[in-house]
Design an enzyme around this catalytic site. Sequence first.
Site, PDB file in Angstrom:
ATOM      1  CG  HIS A  94      -0.412   0.281   2.515  1.00 40.11           C
ATOM      2  ND1 HIS A  94      -0.311  -0.669   3.505  1.00 40.11           N
ATOM      3  CD2 HIS A  94       0.083   1.412   3.059  1.00 40.11           C
ATOM      4  CE1 HIS A  94       0.215  -0.129   4.591  1.00 40.11           C
ATOM      5  NE2 HIS A  94       0.457   1.131   4.347  1.00 40.11           N
ATOM      6  CG  ASP A 125      -0.146  -4.063   2.651  1.00 37.33           C
ATOM      7  OD1 ASP A 125       0.426  -3.500   1.705  1.00 37.33           O
ATOM      8  OD2 ASP A 125      -0.735  -3.455   3.563  1.00 37.33           O
ATOM      9  CB  SER A 208       2.995   1.847   6.205  1.00 37.14           C
ATOM     10  OG  SER A 208       1.805   1.995   6.911  1.00 37.14           O
TER      11      SER A 208
END
Length: 356
Positions: A94, A125, A208
């Site tokens: 992402h 992911d 992230s």
Amino acid sequence: MDASRTRALRRGAFVPALVSAALVVAGCTAPAPSAKKDGTTTRAALPLAADDLQNLYLKVIKEVLPSVVQIQARQDLGSGVVYDGQGHIVTNAHVVGSEKTFQVTTANSEEPLTARLVYSYPDQDLAVIKLDQLPSGLKAATFGDSEKVQVGQIVMAMGSPLGLSSSVTQGIVSATGRTVSEGHTGGGTGATIANMVQTSADINPGNSGGALVDLDGQIVGIPTLAATDPELSGGTAPGIGFAIPASMVRTVADQIIKTGKVVDSGRAALEVTARTVVDDSYQPAGVAVVTVKAGGAGGHAGLRPGDVITKVGDIPVTTSTELAEVLATAKPGQKTTVTFQRDGAEKTADVTLGEQ
């Protein structure tokens, strides 16, 4: 919070409580001083002095932080971890989104470096990008065995929360073996991921794809998700964050680097497309089969479009997310049963799960 709210997750960054200059080891408070005959006092030695623990933090930060980078795409900002000496960097899918080229800032680089996408694997992911040129001092991180991670273990998060590059914070491992779904909102990939490491650390945008590190200086996970609760101010449930385990990161990254894609996902599948259906009260009531892959697991089991799956094995499923979570904990080739409704009658079929 109830189960429905704990499934509401968002992508983001890993930001636990800030590392303090003076640390106290939990459960190791100093005993009261004892008096000597000459009037002086002595104090029993601590099992681990605060200075010793702080020095350990400093050592790990010095070793690992040069392996953590900031990644800038046109639509997003995140973090990454240098995977090897050839310039491969692992991050979240992402973070890269649909982009093919990126600006990467390392701990030792004054100017951003350029990198290109090798492969993105949204189902887990995870993604790998590669630097176009190797800067001096680039250091690959060491990925540990996430199967050995223990609840209560001290961990540090490194990344770029809110664009603050080379930030370091700390927390503990709250749980292991969590299966969570991140949804599609806010740029998420919709992945359902098994065996995630839960931590007490907060997660904010920008961390992230960064590093969750133990006190041995090994990466134990890639911070990815935070739980949300609509009843809380801002929607975020403090202290409930999740990281993709290092063992899965290695499995995916090694395949991408070797073959340019993921050839063996290790993720079980019914090999059907499906959607959630609701009852007369508009409550989720099962998962309707939309299409069945020819020769796939569901097809061999006799599933047809229009069947409504209500249970896999002994586990009830009322939504497509619940079905994905059940399959995420299974393995390809595993045998189970599927209970479904067809023309108003309940039926059960034996199935050997395929691979996603």
